[in-house]
Design an enzyme around this catalytic site. Structure first.
Site, mmCIF file in Angstrom:
data_model
loop_
_atom_site.group_PDB
_atom_site.id
_atom_site.type_symbol
_atom_site.label_atom_id
_atom_site.label_comp_id
_atom_site.label_asym_id
_atom_site.label_seq_id
_atom_site.Cartn_x
_atom_site.Cartn_y
_atom_site.Cartn_z
ATOM 1 N N LYS A 304 0.815 -1.254 0.125
ATOM 2 C CA LYS A 304 -0.030 -0.053 0.094
ATOM 3 C C LYS A 304 0.975 1.269 -0.003
ATOM 4 O O LYS A 304 1.758 1.099 0.715
ATOM 5 C CB LYS A 304 -0.916 -0.061 1.156
ATOM 6 C CG LYS A 304 -2.039 1.010 1.231
ATOM 7 C CD LYS A 304 -3.033 0.799 2.383
ATOM 8 C CE LYS A 304 -4.305 1.753 2.072
ATOM 9 N NZ LYS A 304 -5.264 1.366 3.029
ATOM 10 N N GLU A 387 -19.280 -5.230 10.763
ATOM 11 C CA GLU A 387 -20.143 -4.504 11.471
ATOM 12 C C GLU A 387 -21.475 -5.339 12.192
ATOM 13 O O GLU A 387 -21.814 -5.066 13.267
ATOM 14 C CB GLU A 387 -20.904 -3.435 10.703
ATOM 15 C CG GLU A 387 -19.871 -2.216 10.156
ATOM 16 C CD GLU A 387 -19.347 -2.419 9.127
ATOM 17 O OE1 GLU A 387 -18.376 -1.780 8.609
ATOM 18 O OE2 GLU A 387 -19.453 -3.567 8.472
ATOM 19 N N ARG A 415 -25.422 -1.668 7.625
ATOM 20 C CA ARG A 415 -24.871 -2.932 7.446
ATOM 21 C C ARG A 415 -25.375 -3.932 8.674
ATOM 22 O O ARG A 415 -25.430 -5.152 8.658
ATOM 23 C CB ARG A 415 -23.630 -3.224 7.220
ATOM 24 C CG ARG A 415 -23.104 -2.245 6.169
ATOM 25 C CD ARG A 415 -21.366 -2.381 5.850
ATOM 26 N NE ARG A 415 -21.439 -3.676 4.917
ATOM 27 C CZ ARG A 415 -20.243 -4.032 4.161
ATOM 28 N NH1 ARG A 415 -19.232 -3.630 4.574
ATOM 29 N NH2 ARG A 415 -20.316 -4.769 3.326
#
Length: 650
Positions: A304, A387, A415
C-alpha cells in the site's frame, strides 16, 4: 513468497520511490500514451519498457492529482501494476472487473478513458471516487462498502451461464475485505457451484488501518511460506521426471505447509502468492487463471502506497487525502474533530469505570478510538470489517455485564440493521452506538452519506437517539448514554461541531429553547442548529419574530415541547437526514394526534435530504442542493407570510 519473484526488481517502478512533489517533474521515460484519453485496448500494443514507463507515469499522475482534489491515495498507488495487468489480460467492458473496496479503482478509471477528468475527482458533477455504473460501462457494479464483490461477481457469473455468454468475471478483493462475513457466504456458494470465476486477492496487509484477526494471520503464513514454494520450483526445474512422480505428494506438502489449502478445500483453485508489482508475472498468471473451468483465486502481494515514500511509510495516514494542505504538510486539522472529542471523552469515562469497553469495525483512527486502544488495550476490540458481528458481540458483552460502546460511521451501521434490532433493542441491552459521519459526508458520495440513520434508529423499540449540536453536548450525552442502561445512539456529523458551554442542562428526552417560542418557530437538530439560528436572525431583521428550538433528542420525542408549539402559525423542522421516517415526520404525526385538545392548524415544513440519493460534492454544496440553508428556510417562511397576506386581502 517465491524468492525469485519477490527479491527481483519490480521494473514497473521508478529507480527510487518518489520522495516529494518536486520529484514528479523530473524527466522520466514515456510510454507514448496520453493519460487523459487511455482505453484498455491501448495497453495491449505496449512493449515491456513502455509498460514500465506507463506505470511510472500513472503513479506520478496519481500523486499530483490526488494532492489537489483529495481522495484515496495509498490504496491506488498499490494497485498500479495489478490494474495494468488486468486490463491487458481481460477485455473490459465485455469482461467484468469488480473492485472491492471501490476506493482502489482510480487506476482502473484512468485506464478506461477518465484520466482527462481527474481534476474533477470527487467534485460536484465530476468523477466519482468509487465505481459507478452510471459513469462508465467499465464499472459493472457500484462498490462503496466492503466485502460485496464476490457475491456480485458470482451473481454476474450465474447470469452469464444462464444467458449462454462467454465473457470472464473478475472480482478484485483486498485482504481487508476478507474480514467481512459476507465474503465467506459468497466463497461457500462459489466453491459449491464450480462456475468459472476469477478472484484476485490484493493482499497488502492493510485495510484502512492494519488488518486484524485470524484471516490476517492465515494470509501472513501464506506470504511467508517460502519453504513449500521454493521446494516445488526446485524440483520442477532440476528434475521434471521426479516432479511427475511426486505429483501425488503435492497436496500433502501443500496442506502441511501452506494455509492456502483453505480455499482449495472450498473448491476454489488457488494460484500464488505472486508479486503484485510485476506486470509480466501478473499477466502470465491471469492468463493461466482464464483457462480453468472452475473458480480460481489468484493471490497477489502488494504494498500500500507503493512508489511514494511518505505513503509507504504511513499508509494509514495517506489512505485518504483530505486536502492539498494536509498532503503537503502531513499535519492534523487544528480544529478538534468530533471523532477526537468523542475519543477523549470515552477515555475519561473509561478511566473511572472499568466496565466500559470500546468496539470498532476496522476504523480505530477514523472513529477516534486510537487513544482508547493504546490506553486500554484489553478493553478495546477491533473486529475487522464486520459490523454485524460487532453489534452482536457488543450485545453479548452487555448481557455479560459490560458497558460496550460501538463507534461506527453512519453509513456502515446500516450493514447491522438486523443485529441492532434483534440482538440489542429487543433484549433492551445497554449498547451505546457512537454514530460518526452522520448526515451528508461530502466527496465520497451516495454510498457513504450518513443520511438514513435517523430513519431506522428512531424506529427501534426502546432506542434513545441523541443529537448533539455542540461538542460539549456530545461529551455530556456520551456520559448519559453509558449511564442510561438501555440501547442508545449518539449521532454527530463529519464537520466539527462548535465548542460552547452548556447553559441548559441536558435532560433525558427534553429539547432546549434557544430563543423564545414565537408564532414562527424553527426546530433544528444537531448541526442544523446554526442554520436555524441564522435563519431566525434574518427573519427577525425583516420584522418577523422567530423562535428556535434545539431538538437534542430524536427519540424519544419531546411531546411536552410539541404541545407548547401547537399554537404556532409556522413550524419548520431542520434535519441532516432523509425526510421519510425523519424527525419532521415524527413531529407532524404527533402534532396531528386527534386526541390532543389543541389541534395544530398552522403551516408545517420539513427540511431534510430528498428521497433520491445525494451525489458526491462538498458538504456545503449538498446542503445547498437539499435546501438545508438559512436562505432556503427564510424563503419558505416568507412565502407563507405572503400567502397569508393574500388570503386576508381576499
Amino acid at each position: 513468497m517465491p524468492k525469485e519473484h519477490m527479491d527481483a526488481r519490480c521494473t514497473s517502478l521508478p529507480t527510487k520511490p518518489i520522495e516529494s512533489v518536486a520529484a514528479l517533474h523530473q524527466p522520466v521515460p514515456s510510454s507514448g500514451l496520453a493519460l487523459d484519453a487511455l482505453e484498455p485496448s491501448d495497453l495491449r500494443r505496449l512493449d515491456e519498457p513502455q509498460i514500465d514507463a506507463l506505470c511510472d507515469e500513472i503513479r506520478a499522475f496519481l500523486i499530483e492529482s490526488v494532492s489537489q482534489t483529495g481522495g484515496h491515495l495509498a490504496s491506488n498507488l498499490g494497485v498500479v501494476e495489478l490494474t495494468v495487468a488486468l486490463h491487458r489480460a481481460f477485455d473490459s467492458p465485455k469482461d467484468k472487473i469488480i473492485w472491492d473496496v471501490g476506493h482502489q479503482s482510480y487506476v482502473h478509471k484512468i485506464l478506461t478513458g477518465r484520466g482527462g477528468q481527474f481534476a474533477t475527482l470527487r467534485q460536484k458533477e465530476g468523477v466519482s471516487g468509487f465505481p459507478r455504473r452510471d459513469e462508465s460501462p467499465h464499472d459493472p457494479f457500484n462498490t462503496g462498502h466492503s466485502s460485496t464483490s464476490l457475491s456480485a461477481a458470482m451473481g454476474m457469473a450465474c447470469a452469464r451461464e444462464q444467458r449462454g455468454e462467454s465473457h470472464h468475471v473478475v472480482g478484485v478483493i483486498g485482504d481487508g475485505a476478507l474480514t467481512g462475513g459476507m465474503v465467506y457466504e459468497a466463497l461457500n456458494h462459489i466453491g459449491s457451484q464450480r462456475i468459472p470465476l476469477i478472484i484476485v486477492l490484493n493482499d497488502n496487509n492493510m485495510s484502512i488501518s492494519h488488518n486484524v484477526g485470524s484471516v490476517h494471520y492465515l494470509l501472513s503464513r501464506v506470504r511467508s511460506a517460502r519453504g513449500y514454494i521454493g521446494m516445488k520450483r526446485s524440483i520442477a526445474t532440476r528434475s521434471p521426471g521426479l516432479a511427475r512422480r511426486l505429483e501425488r505428494l503435492k497436496n500433502a506438502f501443500k496442506y502441511a505447509l501452506l494455509s492456502s489449502a483453505f480455499f482449495e478445500e472450498l473448491g476454489i483453485k488457488y494460484l500464488g502468492p505472486i508479486d503484485g508489482h510485476n506486470v509480466r508475472t501478473l499477466e502470465t498468471m491471469l492468463e493461466r487463471a482464464k483457462n480453468f473451468s472452475c473458480p480460481v483465486l489468484l493471490h497477489a502481494i502488494t504494498t500500500k502506497g507503493k512508489g511514494f515514500s511518505a505513503a509507504e511509510n504511513n499508509p494509514e495516514k495517506f489512505h485518504g487525502i483530505v486536502s492539498k494542505e494536509a498532503y503537503e504538510t502531513n499535519k492534523l486539522d487544528p480544529i478538534r474533530s468530533n471523532s477526537a472529542c468523542f475519543g477523549e471523552a470515552l477515555c475519561a469515562i473509561a478511566e473511572r469505570d472499568p466496565s466500559v469497553v470500546a468496539l470498532t469495525a476496522a476504523m480505530p483512527s477514523g472513529t477516534g478510538l486510537k487513544a482508547f486502544a493504546e490506553r486500554f488495550p484489553s478493553r478495546f476490540f477491533d473486529v475487522g470489517i464486520a459490523e454485524p458481528h460487532a453489534v452482536t458481540l457488543a450485545a453479548g458483552m452487555a448481557a455479560g455485564g459490560l458497558k460496550p460502546v460501538f463507534a461506527v460511521y453512519s453509513t456502515f451501521l446500516q450493514r447491522a440493521y438486523d443485529q441492532t434490532l434483534h440482538d440489542v433493542c429487543l433484549q433492551e441491552l445497554p449498547v451505546v452506538f457512537a454514530v460518526d459521519r452522520a448526515g451528508p459526508v461530502g466527496e465520497d458520495g451516495p454510498t457513504h452519506h450518513g443520511v438514513y440513520d435517523i430513519g431506522f434508529l428512531t424506529q427501534m423499540p426502546g432506542m434513545t437517539v441523541y443529537a448533539p449540536a455542540t461538542q460539549d453536548e456530545l461529551v455530556e450525552m456520551l456520559g448519559q448514554a453509558i449511564a442510561l442502561g438501555k440501547p442508545a445512539a449518539i449521532r454527530y456529523p463529519r464537520n466539527a461541531l462548535p465548542r460552547r458551554p452548556i447553559t441548559t442542562p441536558v435532560a433525558h428526552g427534553k429539547w432546549e429553547i434557544v430563543s423564545p417560542i414565537e408564532p414562527t418557530t424553527l426546530i433544528a437538530t444537531g448541526d442544523m442548529l446554526p442554520v436555524a439560528i441564522e435563519a431566525a436572525s434574518q427573519l427577525r431583521q425583516s420584522g418577523n419574530p422567530c423562535g428556535v428550538v434545539n431538538a437534542r433528542f430524536l427519540a424519544p420525542l419531546d411531546t411536552d415541547m410539541l404541545a407548547r408549539l401547537r399554537g404556532c402559525h409556522t413550524l419548520a423542522v431542520l434535519e441532516a437526514g432523509i425526510l421519510n421516517g425523519g424527525l419532521g415526520e415524527h413531529c407532524l404525526r404527533q402534532l396531528a394526534d386527534p386526541s390532543e385538545d389543541t389541534p395544530f392548524a398552522g403551516r408545517f415544513h420539513a427540511f431534510g435530504v430528498p428521497d433520491s440519493p445525494l451525489p458526491h460534492a462538498s458538504v456545503d454544496e449538498l446542503y445547498e442542493m437539499s435546501g438545508l440553508t438559512a436562505a432556503a428556510v427564510v424563503r419558505r417562511v416568507r412565502a407563507d407570510q405572503n400567502d397569508n397576506l393574500l388570503r386576508k386581502k381576499a
